[in-house]
Each structure stands twice: as structure tokens, then as C-alpha cells.
Design a protein around this motif. Structure first.
Motif, PDB file in Angstrom:
ATOM      1  N   ASP A 162       0.840  -1.188   0.000  1.00 23.73           N
ATOM      2  CA  ASP A 162       0.000   0.000   0.000  1.00 23.73           C
ATOM      3  C   ASP A 162       0.881   1.245   0.000  1.00 23.73           C
ATOM      4  OD1 ASP A 162       0.886   0.177   2.623  1.00 23.73           O
ATOM      5  OD2 ASP A 162      -1.060  -0.236   3.530  1.00 23.73           O
ATOM      6  N   GLN A 163       0.270   2.402   0.228  1.00 29.59           N
ATOM      7  CA  GLN A 163       0.959   3.686   0.129  1.00 29.59           C
ATOM      8  C   GLN A 163       1.716   3.786  -1.197  1.00 29.59           C
ATOM      9  OE1 GLN A 163       3.245   4.626   3.664  1.00 29.59           O
ATOM     10  NE2 GLN A 163       1.404   4.825   4.901  1.00 29.59           N
ATOM     11  N   GLN A 164       0.982   3.517  -2.288  1.00 24.98           N
ATOM     12  CA  GLN A 164       1.593   3.648  -3.609  1.00 24.98           C
ATOM     13  C   GLN A 164       2.018   5.093  -3.820  1.00 24.98           C
ATOM     14  OE1 GLN A 164      -0.111   1.438  -6.906  1.00 24.98           O
ATOM     15  NE2 GLN A 164      -0.113   3.298  -8.147  1.00 24.98           N
ATOM     16  N   PRO A 165       3.256   5.340  -4.280  1.00 26.71           N
ATOM     17  CA  PRO A 165       3.734   6.709  -4.434  1.00 26.71           C
ATOM     18  C   PRO A 165       2.965   7.474  -5.509  1.00 26.71           C
ATOM     19  CG  PRO A 165       5.287   5.146  -5.390  1.00 26.71           C
ATOM     20  CD  PRO A 165       4.277   4.340  -4.660  1.00 26.71           C
ATOM     21  N   ARG A 166       3.015   8.784  -5.409  1.00 27.50           N
ATOM     22  CA  ARG A 166       2.332   9.627  -6.395  1.00 27.50           C
ATOM     23  C   ARG A 166       2.850   9.390  -7.800  1.00 27.50           C
ATOM     24  NH1 ARG A 166       3.545  15.939  -6.838  1.00 27.50           N
ATOM     25  NH2 ARG A 166       5.218  15.063  -8.152  1.00 27.50           N
ATOM     26  N   ASP A 167       4.179   9.309  -7.930  1.00 25.01           N
ATOM     27  CA  ASP A 167       4.816   9.187  -9.243  1.00 25.01           C
ATOM     28  C   ASP A 167       5.406   7.805  -9.439  1.00 25.01           C
ATOM     29  OD1 ASP A 167       4.242  11.854  -9.723  1.00 25.01           O
ATOM     30  OD2 ASP A 167       6.230  12.557  -9.084  1.00 25.01           O
ATOM     31  N   SER A 168       5.501   7.405 -10.683  1.00 27.94           N
ATOM     32  CA  SER A 168       6.170   6.170 -11.062  1.00 27.94           C
ATOM     33  C   SER A 168       6.894   6.411 -12.376  1.00 27.94           C
ATOM     34  CB  SER A 168       5.167   5.020 -11.188  1.00 27.94           C
ATOM     35  OG  SER A 168       4.128   5.354 -12.086  1.00 27.94           O
ATOM     36  N   MET A 169       7.650   5.420 -12.840  1.00 31.45           N
ATOM     37  CA  MET A 169       8.356   5.531 -14.100  1.00 31.45           C
ATOM     38  C   MET A 169       7.540   4.853 -15.188  1.00 31.45           C
ATOM     39  SD  MET A 169      10.231   4.510 -16.802  1.00 31.45           S
ATOM     40  CE  MET A 169      10.168   2.757 -16.479  1.00 31.45           C
ATOM     41  N   HIS A 202       6.338  -2.354 -35.769  1.00 36.39           N
ATOM     42  CA  HIS A 202       5.263  -2.894 -34.957  1.00 36.39           C
ATOM     43  C   HIS A 202       5.751  -3.425 -33.608  1.00 36.39           C
ATOM     44  CE1 HIS A 202       3.443  -3.285 -39.097  1.00 36.39           C
ATOM     45  NE2 HIS A 202       2.580  -2.522 -38.457  1.00 36.39           N
ATOM     46  N   ALA A 203       7.031  -3.260 -33.322  1.00 38.85           N
ATOM     47  CA  ALA A 203       7.584  -3.644 -32.026  1.00 38.85           C
ATOM     48  C   ALA A 203       7.536  -2.435 -31.086  1.00 38.85           C
ATOM     49  CB  ALA A 203       9.012  -4.146 -32.176  1.00 38.85           C
ATOM     50  N   PHE A 204       7.206  -2.691 -29.831  1.00 39.45           N
ATOM     51  CA  PHE A 204       7.117  -1.613 -28.853  1.00 39.45           C
ATOM     52  C   PHE A 204       7.221  -2.198 -27.455  1.00 39.45           C
ATOM     53  CE2 PHE A 204       2.886  -3.309 -29.226  1.00 39.45           C
ATOM     54  CZ  PHE A 204       2.392  -3.278 -27.937  1.00 39.45           C
ATOM     55  N   TYR A 205       7.465  -1.314 -26.500  1.00 38.38           N
ATOM     56  CA  TYR A 205       7.548  -1.699 -25.099  1.00 38.38           C
ATOM     57  C   TYR A 205       6.860  -0.618 -24.271  1.00 38.38           C
ATOM     58  CZ  TYR A 205       9.758  -3.081 -20.643  1.00 38.38           C
ATOM     59  OH  TYR A 205       9.994  -3.481 -19.357  1.00 38.38           O
ATOM     60  N   TYR A 206       5.806  -1.011 -23.552  1.00 36.76           N
ATOM     61  CA  TYR A 206       5.084  -0.105 -22.660  1.00 36.76           C
ATOM     62  C   TYR A 206       5.352  -0.587 -21.245  1.00 36.76           C
ATOM     63  CZ  TYR A 206       1.088   2.806 -21.107  1.00 36.76           C
ATOM     64  OH  TYR A 206       0.279   3.749 -20.516  1.00 36.76           O
ATOM     65  N   ASN A 207       6.069   0.215 -20.459  1.00 34.98           N
ATOM     66  CA  ASN A 207       6.600  -0.255 -19.188  1.00 34.98           C
ATOM     67  C   ASN A 207       6.316   0.753 -18.083  1.00 34.98           C
ATOM     68  OD1 ASN A 207       9.861  -0.604 -17.709  1.00 34.98           O
ATOM     69  ND2 ASN A 207       8.114  -1.912 -17.352  1.00 34.98           N
ATOM     70  N   ARG A 208       5.861   0.230 -16.943  1.00 38.46           N
ATOM     71  CA  ARG A 208       5.695   1.056 -15.750  1.00 38.46           C
ATOM     72  C   ARG A 208       6.420   0.398 -14.594  1.00 38.46           C
ATOM     73  NH1 ARG A 208       0.142   2.555 -12.364  1.00 38.46           N
ATOM     74  NH2 ARG A 208       0.976   4.414 -11.325  1.00 38.46           N
ATOM     75  N   LYS A 209       7.163   1.192 -13.840  1.00 39.32           N
ATOM     76  CA  LYS A 209       7.826   0.698 -12.642  1.00 39.32           C
ATOM     77  C   LYS A 209       7.397   1.573 -11.470  1.00 39.32           C
ATOM     78  CE  LYS A 209      11.725  -1.522 -14.911  1.00 39.32           C
ATOM     79  NZ  LYS A 209      11.939  -0.980 -16.273  1.00 39.32           N
ATOM     80  N   ILE A 210       6.789   0.919 -10.478  1.00 42.00           N
ATOM     81  CA  ILE A 210       6.342   1.591  -9.258  1.00 42.00           C
ATOM     82  C   ILE A 210       7.326   1.199  -8.164  1.00 42.00           C
ATOM     83  CG2 ILE A 210       4.462   1.939  -7.635  1.00 42.00           C
ATOM     84  CD1 ILE A 210       2.543   0.910  -9.785  1.00 42.00           C
ATOM     85  N   ILE A 211       8.038   2.172  -7.640  1.00 42.18           N
ATOM     86  CA  ILE A 211       9.117   1.922  -6.676  1.00 42.18           C
ATOM     87  C   ILE A 211       8.718   2.467  -5.310  1.00 42.18           C
ATOM     88  CG2 ILE A 211      11.569   2.251  -6.200  1.00 42.18           C
ATOM     89  CD1 ILE A 211      11.238   0.896  -8.833  1.00 42.18           C
ATOM     90  N   GLY A 212       8.949   1.682  -4.263  1.00 44.60           N
ATOM     91  CA  GLY A 212       8.829   2.189  -2.897  1.00 44.60           C
ATOM     92  C   GLY A 212       7.445   2.124  -2.306  1.00 44.60           C
ATOM     93  N   MET A 213       6.636   1.115  -2.680  1.00 39.88           N
ATOM     94  CA  MET A 213       5.379   0.887  -1.965  1.00 39.88           C
ATOM     95  C   MET A 213       5.686   0.284  -0.590  1.00 39.88           C
ATOM     96  SD  MET A 213       2.912  -0.624  -5.007  1.00 39.88           S
ATOM     97  CE  MET A 213       4.174  -1.613  -5.849  1.00 39.88           C
ATOM     98  N   ARG A 214       4.869   0.613   0.397  1.00 41.60           N
ATOM     99  CA  ARG A 214       5.044   0.001   1.711  1.00 41.60           C
ATOM    100  C   ARG A 214       4.590  -1.451   1.642  1.00 41.60           C
ATOM    101  NH1 ARG A 214       1.663   2.111   6.828  1.00 41.60           N
ATOM    102  NH2 ARG A 214      -0.004   1.277   5.486  1.00 41.60           N
ATOM    103  N   ALA A 215       5.334  -2.342   2.272  1.00 41.03           N
ATOM    104  CA  ALA A 215       5.023  -3.773   2.217  1.00 41.03           C
ATOM    105  C   ALA A 215       4.903  -4.340   3.627  1.00 41.03           C
ATOM    106  CB  ALA A 215       6.114  -4.519   1.455  1.00 41.03           C
TER     107      ALA A 215
END
Length: 345
Positions: free
Chosen positions: A149-156, A167-180
Motif C-alpha cells: 500500500d501507500q503507492q507513491p504519487r509518481d512512477s516511471m 510494430h515492435a514496442f515496449y510499454y513499461n511502468r515501474k512503481i518503486i517504494g510501496m510500503r510492504a
């Protein structure tokens, strides 16, 4: 070098199945839909990767549908003993049937076979990860129950094309520093993740890749001087002229960095992964020493057609990062990993 920040919204791909707008963002700007892809099902690659760690242990969980192969994988790392165990279960020809959601913000995963059970769901503002694998380590089973929880406001978030295939592509999200918080059990070992000093990250990837690729990725998370600090650094994957994925996070706020180099030392037999690294950038804002402790390796070679050579090195980062406002963030012993991966598949 200037990088393009995506500010619009809409569909990820155009009518021809090409990436509409390469660049970076701090929140997902586009919608992803298999129906928009102009590539065969066996080339589509979707996966979720979670890592949860404190100062003693880490658990890494991967659930991926790579088109012609599905992957369910778990790793447990013991930082004090400098040991790791990874076990993977493969699924032949899933072709998009494993049920990975099209969004990193909504949608759950429920999947099981005779050996593994994956139940990852959104619960209120958090994410609950339930995972089990029989015979993870010999006769020892693995069970994981963690709430993030406590997902941060910003992510990459990054949208990356390839020059050689429109036709090749990469859509990527990295969420860093959630409380565990939660824990895992491996055989007779039970470890509890306390919400005071445990953190989780998500690497969410969707796309169509070219056949042969190399990438470098590093991530770190933890408390530093009363703040929750995260790092996401990487290069080498696709055509990143429009944007890199490099960011530092302080209390959930992203600070965009330029191009980086991991400074992996070279020995007589190639890269010396367990010698100290020196991580820098092209703007003089990043100066980090990486102290490696565990080289989590995995090597697959199926007749030279399917090849994966992986070095995910766990250790600590120490040094400085200049933030967007010009202030300097000092980090000491920030727990994380840095990897060098080569794939043909």
C-alpha cells in the motif's frame, strides 16, 4: 540531451499498430489493448514482476505470458547468507490466455495449475499478493502473503519503439517504494515483512519485442534520512532516443535523470559482476557506488534458438543524486539490484 515527456492521453498504438508517441511519463498516459497490436499472438509479451524486500530477505515473483511460453517464477534471497534460490514453472503456448490485465492500475490475476497458485488483486488502495509453489526447494514449499500500500504519487512510465520493426514496442511502468507487510514461508523458515522497514516494487511490462535484445536495469528502495527513497535506472532496450527510464524518487516524487552507465567492472573473463560498480550519468547528477553481494544468475539455451543469460546482482547503493531543484540527495547502503540481461526469444 532533451527527452520527450508525454502529456497527452489516448490509445497506445495507432491504426497501423505502431507506437503513437515514444517518451516518458510519471503516470500511465495510454490504454493498452491486444486488439490494436499488428503482430502474431506468439510475439506478444506481457508480464508482472514484484519484488518485496527488507534488510534481511527479498522475495521476487514473476508471472508472464510471453506468447509461445508462459512463466511463473519465484526467488528468495538471503542477504546475510548471500544466497538465493529460484524456481520456475513454464507453460507451453499460452498465447495470451494467462489473464494478465491491460492496466497497471486495475485488474487482477487469478491463475493456478497443479503446482502453483497466483492470486494478485487490488484491495482498496493497495495490492494483495498471494502466491504458492509446491516443491520450491526440494521438498520445501513456498508460500507468500504480502500487502502493498501507500503507492507513491509518481512512477516511471516509458514508451519505447524499435528502429528495425515498426510494430515492435515496449510499454513499461515501474512503481518503486510501496510500503510492504506480510511474510513468506519456505519449508521451516518463516520471515515477516514489517511495514516499518519493508518495501515493494512492481515492474509491469507489455509489448512486442524484436528477437534479440540486451538490457540493463537497476532499482533500489528504502528509508534514507527519514525519507522513502527509490531509484530506477536502465538502458540498452529498444530505441531510447526519445526518453530514458532514469528517475530518482523521494517520498513518491519523481526526479528525472539523463542517460546512465552502470560502470560494470571487467575482468579477465568478461564482466566481474561481484566487484564494485560505479554508476554515473551524462549530466553529472548521479554518482553512485554499487556494492554487489549476490549474483542471481540464470542461463537458458535451447539449441541456440531460445537463449537467456541473466545476471541480476543484489547489493547496496551509496553516493549522491542531484534532484530537480538542485539539492543533493545522499544515500548510504540503499538496498537494491542491478542487472544485465541478454535474451533471444
Amino acid at each position: 540531451m532533451s527527452e520527450h515527456r508525454i502529456t497527452g492521453t489516448g490509445r497506445l498504438l495507432d491504426e497501423e499498430g505502431r507506437l503513437r508517441e515514444p517518451g516518458w511519463a510519471s503516470r500511465p498516459p495510454f490504454s493498452y489493448d491486444h486488439a490494436d497490436i499488428r503482430a502474431p499472438l506468439w510475439r506478444i509479451k506481457d508480464w508482472d514482476y514484484y519484488l518485496v524486500n527488507d534488510e534481511r530477505y527479498a522475495v521476487a515473483l514473476t508471472f508472464g505470458d510471453l506468447g509461445y511460453l508462459g512463466l511463473v517464477s519465484a526467488s528468495v534471497l538471503d542477504f546475510s547468507a548471500r544466497t538465493f534460490k529460484t524456481t520456475s514453472e513454464t507453460v507451453p503456448l499460452p498465447l495470451g490466455s494467462m489473464g494478465l490485465p491491460a492496466s497497471s492500475d486495475v485488474g487482477d490475476i487469478h491463475w493456478a495449475n497443479g503446482r502453483c497458485s497466483v492470486d494478485w488483486r487490488h484491495v482498496g488502495p493497495g495490492r494483495r499478493l498471494s502466491f504458492s509453489m509446491r516443491g520450491f526447494d526440494g521438498k520445501d514449499d513456498l508460500e507468500v502473503e504480502v500487502l502493498l500500500d501507500q503507492q507513491p504519487r509518481d512512477s516511471m512510465v516509458i514508451c519505447t519503439p524499435w528502429d528495425e520493426d515498426p510494430h515492435a514496442f515496449y510499454y513499461n511502468r515501474k512503481i518503486i517504494g510501496m510500503r510492504a507487510w506480510g511474510g513468506f514461508r519456505r519449508g521451516a523458515l518463516f520471515h515477516r515483512f514489517s511495514r516499518d522497514d519493508s518495501f515493494g516494487l512492481l515492474d509491469w511490462g507489455r509489448g512486442v519485442w524484436t528477437y534479440e535484445n540486451t538490457w540493463y536495469w537497476a532499482a533500489a528502495q528504502g528509508r534514507q534520512g527519514g525519507h522513502v527513497v527509490g531509484l530506477n535506472l536502465g538502458y540498452g532496450f529498444g530505441d531510447t532516443r526519445a526518453a530514458s527510464e532514469n528517475m530518482a524518487f523521494v517520498d513518491g516524487v519523481a526526479h528525472k535523470l539523463g542517460r546512465v552507465d552502470f560502470g560494470i567492472p571487467v575482468g579477465e573473463r568478461g564482466y566481474a559482476y561481484l566487484s564494485p560498480w560505479h554508476v554515473t550519468d551524462d549530466e553529472g547528477r548521479l554518482d553512485l557506488d554499487f556494492d554487489p553481494r549476490i549474483d542471481r544468475t540464470d542461463n537458458i539455451d535451447v539449441a541456440g534458438v531460445i537463449v537467456s543469460r541473466q545476471h541480476q546482482v543484489f547489493g547496496t547503493f551509496s553516493g549522491t543524486v542531484v534532484l530537480d531543484d538542485g539539492s543533493t540527495l545522499c544515500v548510504t547502503g540503499l538496498r537494491g539490484s542491478a542487472e544485465h540481461i541478454y535474451n533471444k526469444y
